[in-house]
Scaffold this motif. Structure first.
Motif: not given
Ligand code: FAD
Length: 561
Positions: A483-487
């Protein structure tokens, strides 16, 4: 100026030795280079790993000397000396029982904290790691101002003291964790009398509790502790150590020790030259989670100059660290690597180990596999998605449900964490191979469904699962990343102290290469080579031995009348 015993350093091991030496009727001086007492011990978890301790036994726990011996020797990589390990197992339970009986030090067993190598014979699923009880710092009076304060990261909301047992309930999201936190916050808030004096909690927990209790015990015994007193060298009479040379507030002094000098001055992790000389490369003082400037290896160098042998100098108590702008030292990442939905990859986008394993092995893997991957595990990158970000902490990022991105410090974006709508874009931002990362994430998402990490077995044992989320099934350490956003967050090959040092015998005496002791010279804690060899058998396996060999050294000096 002379004393029976001079103790160099004011970490937990050093102060333990001073308490015991004073109780044995010896005059003692403790010297500390910085303007604060406590060293790395003060900012640590304060956990001590004590096989066969009386706390566990009192709760009906089952442990045995033989089991612990088998376990340490199996873990120690052939580098743990059995005679010293036996001395440890003989004295560690006595040491903590003694402190409990005669000093202000108070512990409780962290029954659920498993030994780190569950696959080895003799490992226990809990009972050997002890966690300090909270300590009322108001009893220290004016001396409190000389305490090396704990890092904000080890306090609830940066101010509130808690035990490791409380912290674990919250991190593993065990039943009732919200009430536990609320209770701690209310206790802090309504301590109105203390609130007028300080923004910090009246109580100290973890390593802060331990060093406060030891410092109070020294005050009880009127043992002097000189701050801002920098040990420079040993004074020898022939082959025997008879004192130390120090610099105290700009003045050179010679202090004589009639019976012995105990070096408890930490390792050399804050000395870049020594790091480059002994540790695997690349290496930086800035990656160490220890207090900047404290432990620069003066005691190690003085011991070597006096003829001491050394061991394990290429080892540190590795722990991956995250640098946070505005903080004086990076944060160790001890627990978060096990939380479900975070993975750690190298520049190729590949995982290189079980993220949930102990921090020493994790750090070792950052170096160990560098030939295969061209040195690309340093730095490593922790990757997670919006679901993880909402629910769990990672380094300084509190869960977004408490601290959304809009409330994070602006300068952290691009320095502490990176963020993108797609994994490809994230990979490009941090210089990681996008195809490799996609591939790894796809695999991990499958493992999250089956509950089986067929690459590294993450979550397969009770130690991995200690920091997993009990609510996540089938494997509390595995969840999909989709599930974006990605970190991403950068992890350096950090440490919580160096592991090698002066070679000592079962009495904590410093020895030469031929095994003969240097009379009058003792070394403990990270000034000495670890009794554990290359291993980190369980939580507290650095401070437990530091305190135990401090106890042994003091008794040995007292007995050698
Ligand atoms: P220190 O505690 O650092 O004490 C050495 C002292 O000597 C320092 O005060 C220093 O200023 C002083 N000194 C140095 N040079 C001189 C000199 N020339 N003259 C005079 N004084 C000098 N380990 C555990 O076992 N359990 C844990 O729960 C744990 N948690 C940790 C959490 C964190 C965040 C960190 C960073 C470490 C943790 N560790 C833990 C590791 C542990 O804290 C250290 O390995 C241990 O405290 C080292 O003890 P020491 O006595 O050797 O050194």
């Amino acid at each position: 100026m002379s004393w029976d015993v001079i103790v160099v350093g004011s970490g937990a091991g050093a102060m333990t030795s001073a308490v015991v030496a004073a109780d044995r009727g010896l005059s003692v001086l403790v010297i500390e280079k910085s303007d604060k007492f406590g060293g790395t011990s003060a900012i640590s978890g304060g956990g001590i790993w004590i096989p066969n301790n009386h706390y566990f036994a009192a709760k009906g726990g089952k442990d045995s000397y033989e089991k612990a011996l088998q376990y340490i020797l199996a873990a120690g990589g052939g580098k743990a000396d059995e005679t010293k390990v036996r001395a440890y197992l003989d004295h560690a339970p006595k040491m903590i029982k003694y402190l409990e009986d005669v000093s202000r030090v108070r512990y409780a067993v962290a029954e659920k904290y498993p030994d780190y190598y569950q696959h080895l014979p003799g490992a226990l699923p809990g009972g050997r790691s002890l966690d300090p009880e909270l300590f009322d710092t108001s009893t220290l009076g004016d001396e409190l101002q000389n305490l090396r304060r704990p890092s904000a990261s080890t306090l609830l909301m940066g101010r509130i003291a808690w035990t490791a047992r409380d912290a674990h309930v919250a991190m593993a999201r065990e039943r009732g964790w919200r009430f536990k936190i609320l209770g701690l916050m209310l206790r802090y808030k309504f301590d109105l009398k203390w609130r007028k004096k300080s923004k910090y909690d009246r109580r100290a927990g973890l390593g802060s509790s331990l060093v406060c209790a030891l410092r109070a015990s020294l005050l009880d015994r009127k043992v002097p502790l000189w701050l801002k007193t920098d040990f420079r060298d040993l004074v020898l009479d022939g082959d025997r150590v008879i004192g130390v040379r120090v610099e105290r507030e700009g003045r050179a002094l010679t202090l004589m020790a009639r019976r012995g000098v105990i070096l408890g001055a930490g390792g050399f992790e804050q000395n870049q030259t020594l790091r480059e000389k002994y540790l695997p490369q690349p290496t930086k003082t800035a990656w160490s989670a220890t207090p900047p400037g404290n432990n620069t290896g003066a005691a190690l160098e003085a011991g070597m100059a006096a003829g001491a042998a050394t061991d394990l100098l290429e080892w540190a108590w590795w722990a991956p660290t995250i640098a946070v702008v505005g903080e004086d030292k990076p944060r160790g990442v001890f627990a978060e690597r096990a939380f479900p939905g975070a993975i750690v990859v190298n520049a190729l986008g590949k995982r290189f180990c079980n993220e949930a394993q102990g921090y020493l092995e994790f750090g070792d893997a950052m170096y160990k596999d560098r030939d295969a991957t061209g040195g690309r595990n340093v730095p490593a990158w922790c990757i997670f998605d919006a679901h993880f970000r909402f629910n769990y902490a990672m380094g300084p990022l509190m869960p977004a449900q408490i601290m959304p991105d809009s409330r994070l410090r602006k300068e952290w974006l691009g320095s502490v964490y990176w963020k993108a709508d797609t994994l490809d874009e994230l990979a490009r931002q941090i210089g990681v191979d996008p195809a490799g990362l996609q591939d790894t994430v796809a695999k991990m998402n499958d493992y999250a469904l089956t509950g089986k990490d067929t690459d590294f077995g993450r979550g397969d044992n009770v130690f991995d699962r200690y920091y997993g989320d009990v609510n996540v099934k089938p494997n509390p350490c595995l969840a999909p990343i989709r599930k974006g956003p990605f970190y991403a967050m950068r992890m350096d090959a950090g440490d919580i102290g160096t592991k090698g040092g002066l070679l000592t015998d079962a009495h904590a005496r410093v020895v030469r290469a031929d095994g003969s002791p240097i009379e009058g010279l003792y070394a403990i804690g990270n000034t000495s080579a670890s009794v554990m060899g290359t291993a980190y058998p369980g939580a507290g396996a650095t401070i437990g031995p530091a305190m135990t060999f401090g106890y042994i050294a003091a008794h040995h000096i007292a007995a050698a009348a």
